[in-house]
Design a protein around this motif. Structure first.
Motif, PDB file in Angstrom:
ATOM      1  N   GLN A 148       0.813  -1.220   0.000  1.00 44.98           N
ATOM      2  CA  GLN A 148       0.000   0.000   0.000  1.00 44.98           C
ATOM      3  C   GLN A 148       0.847   1.270   0.000  1.00 44.98           C
ATOM      4  OE1 GLN A 148      -3.352  -0.532  -0.219  1.00 44.98           O
ATOM      5  NE2 GLN A 148      -2.821  -2.722  -0.153  1.00 44.98           N
ATOM      6  N   LEU A 149       2.049   1.192   0.546  1.00 47.94           N
ATOM      7  CA  LEU A 149       2.903   2.373   0.677  1.00 47.94           C
ATOM      8  C   LEU A 149       4.307   2.049   0.190  1.00 47.94           C
ATOM      9  CD1 LEU A 149       3.293   5.293   1.593  1.00 47.94           C
ATOM     10  CD2 LEU A 149       3.761   4.444   3.893  1.00 47.94           C
ATOM     11  N   GLN A 150       4.658   2.570  -0.967  1.00 44.72           N
ATOM     12  CA  GLN A 150       5.981   2.317  -1.534  1.00 44.72           C
ATOM     13  C   GLN A 150       7.037   3.097  -0.753  1.00 44.72           C
ATOM     14  OE1 GLN A 150       6.171   3.213  -5.658  1.00 44.72           O
ATOM     15  NE2 GLN A 150       8.198   2.312  -5.950  1.00 44.72           N
ATOM     16  N   GLY A 151       8.135   2.435  -0.440  1.00 39.76           N
ATOM     17  CA  GLY A 151       9.238   3.089   0.243  1.00 39.76           C
ATOM     18  C   GLY A 151       9.168   3.043   1.753  1.00 39.76           C
ATOM     19  N   ALA A 152       8.157   2.359   2.318  1.00 38.47           N
ATOM     20  CA  ALA A 152       8.064   2.245   3.775  1.00 38.47           C
ATOM     21  C   ALA A 152       9.169   1.330   4.291  1.00 38.47           C
ATOM     22  CB  ALA A 152       6.694   1.689   4.173  1.00 38.47           C
ATOM     23  N   THR A 153       9.782   1.717   5.410  1.00 42.31           N
ATOM     24  CA  THR A 153      10.902   0.959   5.979  1.00 42.31           C
ATOM     25  C   THR A 153      10.404  -0.001   7.050  1.00 42.31           C
ATOM     26  OG1 THR A 153      12.326   2.874   5.622  1.00 42.31           O
ATOM     27  CG2 THR A 153      13.141   1.173   7.119  1.00 42.31           C
ATOM     28  N   PRO A 154      10.638  -1.315   6.918  1.00 43.72           N
ATOM     29  CA  PRO A 154      10.207  -2.262   7.953  1.00 43.72           C
ATOM     30  C   PRO A 154      11.199  -2.306   9.118  1.00 43.72           C
ATOM     31  CG  PRO A 154      11.114  -3.445   6.084  1.00 43.72           C
ATOM     32  CD  PRO A 154      11.166  -1.988   5.723  1.00 43.72           C
ATOM     33  N   LYS A 155      10.663  -2.311  10.340  1.00 42.98           N
ATOM     34  CA  LYS A 155      11.483  -2.445  11.552  1.00 42.98           C
ATOM     35  C   LYS A 155      10.752  -3.341  12.533  1.00 42.98           C
ATOM     36  CE  LYS A 155      14.010   1.943  11.522  1.00 42.98           C
ATOM     37  NZ  LYS A 155      14.336   3.159  12.288  1.00 42.98           N
ATOM     38  N   THR A 156      11.502  -4.031  13.362  1.00 42.61           N
ATOM     39  CA  THR A 156      10.888  -4.910  14.361  1.00 42.61           C
ATOM     40  C   THR A 156      11.177  -4.388  15.762  1.00 42.61           C
ATOM     41  OG1 THR A 156      12.841  -6.339  14.381  1.00 42.61           O
ATOM     42  CG2 THR A 156      11.073  -6.942  12.868  1.00 42.61           C
ATOM     43  N   ASP A 157      10.279  -4.757  16.678  1.00 40.66           N
ATOM     44  CA  ASP A 157      10.483  -4.424  18.096  1.00 40.66           C
ATOM     45  C   ASP A 157      10.184  -5.656  18.934  1.00 40.66           C
ATOM     46  OD1 ASP A 157       7.740  -4.570  17.979  1.00 40.66           O
ATOM     47  OD2 ASP A 157       7.382  -2.438  18.300  1.00 40.66           O
ATOM     48  N   SER A 180      -2.469  -0.725  -8.367  1.00 44.78           N
ATOM     49  CA  SER A 180      -1.044  -1.069  -8.267  1.00 44.78           C
ATOM     50  C   SER A 180      -0.755  -1.875  -7.001  1.00 44.78           C
ATOM     51  CB  SER A 180      -0.184   0.195  -8.315  1.00 44.78           C
ATOM     52  OG  SER A 180      -0.463   1.025  -7.209  1.00 44.78           O
ATOM     53  N   ALA A 181      -1.490  -1.577  -5.907  1.00 40.48           N
ATOM     54  CA  ALA A 181      -1.309  -2.345  -4.680  1.00 40.48           C
ATOM     55  C   ALA A 181      -1.759  -3.792  -4.875  1.00 40.48           C
ATOM     56  CB  ALA A 181      -2.085  -1.694  -3.537  1.00 40.48           C
ATOM     57  N   ALA A 182      -2.871  -3.970  -5.577  1.00 43.26           N
ATOM     58  CA  ALA A 182      -3.366  -5.329  -5.846  1.00 43.26           C
ATOM     59  C   ALA A 182      -2.395  -6.093  -6.746  1.00 43.26           C
ATOM     60  CB  ALA A 182      -4.748  -5.267  -6.492  1.00 43.26           C
ATOM     61  N   ALA A 183      -1.818  -5.403  -7.728  1.00 43.62           N
ATOM     62  CA  ALA A 183      -0.851  -6.050  -8.623  1.00 43.62           C
ATOM     63  C   ALA A 183       0.410  -6.453  -7.855  1.00 43.62           C
ATOM     64  CB  ALA A 183      -0.497  -5.112  -9.771  1.00 43.62           C
ATOM     65  N   ALA A 184       0.854  -5.584  -6.942  1.00 40.27           N
ATOM     66  CA  ALA A 184       2.042  -5.905  -6.142  1.00 40.27           C
ATOM     67  C   ALA A 184       1.778  -7.087  -5.221  1.00 40.27           C
ATOM     68  CB  ALA A 184       2.456  -4.679  -5.329  1.00 40.27           C
ATOM     69  N   ALA A 186      -0.430  -9.492  -5.784  1.00 38.42           N
ATOM     70  CA  ALA A 186      -0.525 -10.690  -6.621  1.00 38.42           C
ATOM     71  C   ALA A 186       0.869 -11.200  -6.995  1.00 38.42           C
ATOM     72  CB  ALA A 186      -1.324 -10.387  -7.883  1.00 38.42           C
ATOM     73  N   ALA A 187       1.791 -10.268  -7.231  1.00 39.09           N
ATOM     74  CA  ALA A 187       3.162 -10.668  -7.568  1.00 39.09           C
ATOM     75  C   ALA A 187       3.846 -11.360  -6.388  1.00 39.09           C
ATOM     76  CB  ALA A 187       3.965  -9.446  -8.004  1.00 39.09           C
ATOM     77  N   LEU A 188       3.498 -10.939  -5.163  1.00 36.83           N
ATOM     78  CA  LEU A 188       4.093 -11.566  -3.976  1.00 36.83           C
ATOM     79  C   LEU A 188       3.598 -12.995  -3.783  1.00 36.83           C
ATOM     80  CD1 LEU A 188       3.960  -8.688  -1.333  1.00 36.83           C
ATOM     81  CD2 LEU A 188       5.993  -9.657  -2.367  1.00 36.83           C
ATOM     82  N   THR A 189       2.335 -13.217  -4.088  1.00 31.74           N
ATOM     83  CA  THR A 189       1.747 -14.540  -3.846  1.00 31.74           C
ATOM     84  C   THR A 189       1.973 -15.511  -4.996  1.00 31.74           C
ATOM     85  OG1 THR A 189      -0.372 -13.767  -4.720  1.00 31.74           O
ATOM     86  CG2 THR A 189      -0.052 -13.603  -2.350  1.00 31.74           C
ATOM     87  N   LYS A 190       2.407 -15.003  -6.144  1.00 33.07           N
ATOM     88  CA  LYS A 190       2.610 -15.876  -7.304  1.00 33.07           C
ATOM     89  C   LYS A 190       3.892 -16.676  -7.123  1.00 33.07           C
ATOM     90  CE  LYS A 190       2.892 -15.731 -12.339  1.00 33.07           C
ATOM     91  NZ  LYS A 190       2.959 -14.858 -13.524  1.00 33.07           N
ATOM     92  N   PRO A 191       3.847 -17.989  -7.279  1.00 34.75           N
ATOM     93  CA  PRO A 191       5.063 -18.800  -7.127  1.00 34.75           C
ATOM     94  C   PRO A 191       6.036 -18.554  -8.269  1.00 34.75           C
ATOM     95  CG  PRO A 191       3.266 -20.171  -7.882  1.00 34.75           C
ATOM     96  CD  PRO A 191       2.668 -18.819  -7.587  1.00 34.75           C
TER      97      PRO A 191
END
Length: 198
Positions: A148-157, A180-184, A186-191
């Motif tokens: 949903q948000l391009q360029g967001a930085t993942p961090k864990t706590d 574009s979010a739906a396409a991204a 779908a690309a993640l779930t496609k083997p």
């Protein structure tokens, strides 16, 4: 006969030039080579315009090669409704967290807390945003929310809950379009297909 030159004896000189067989052999050889090259060139042109045996060999190659199969099963990611998102505003713009939360709710996410970012992040997020959550979130929730948000930085706590924080940064303008979010996603779930050995 009088004059300077006088023929004597019974042998007379030849009045024509002797035949040179070398030139005839060379001319015949050159003709044969030229005809051979012309025939070879004609065959090459025919192959270029008709495809020659290449199409047949390609078809045979395709029949021998098995159909590419996925190397692994499709990646299972959580549905947006299964992800609880806390939306925090780390910018000076007022009302940004609520607007962002409303948009994510429209897109199917479950909304948790909405408000200003904690002091550790308030006005300290230079990018579009930060995704903050437990280490287990890196396997699914971060990926889904990140579409949903391009360029967001993942961090864990150190949290043990499944909720994820979205902390909006100073470069946040808008979310990716739903398409574009739906396409991204779908690309993640496609083997990924297995590499072909053909």
């Amino acid at each position: 006969m009088g004059g300077k030159y006088r023929i004597t004896g019974d042998k007379y000189p030849r009045m024509r030039r002797p035949r040179r067989r070398g030139k005839l052999i060379l001319a015949a050889t050159a003709s044969v080579v030229a005809l051979g090259l012309a025939g070879w060139g004609t065959m090459q042109l025919i192959d270029v315009f008709t495809g020659g045996d290449r199409k047949a060999s390609a078809a045979d190659h395709k029949t021998d090669c098995p159909t590419a199969k996925p190397s692994a099963s499709a990646k299972v990611l959580p549905k947006p409704a299964k992800i609880t998102v806390n939306v925090y505003n780390a910018t000076p713009r007022s009302g940004l967290a609520k607007k962002a939360a409303d948009e994510l709710k429209k897109r199917g996410f479950t909304i948790g807390k909405v408000g200003n970012a904690p002091a550790a992040y308030d006005k300290k997020v230079p990018g579009p945003g930060v995704l903050l959550g437990a280490p287990s979130a890196t396997n699914g929730s971060f990926a889904v929310l990140g579409t949903q948000l391009q360029g967001a930085t993942p961090k864990t706590d150190a949290r043990r809950t499944a909720d994820v924080d979205l902390i909006l940064g100073t470069k946040f303008k808008t979310f990716n379009t739903p398409r574009s979010a739906a396409a991204a996603l779908a690309a993640l779930t496609k083997p990924a297909p297995a590499p072909s050995s053909c």
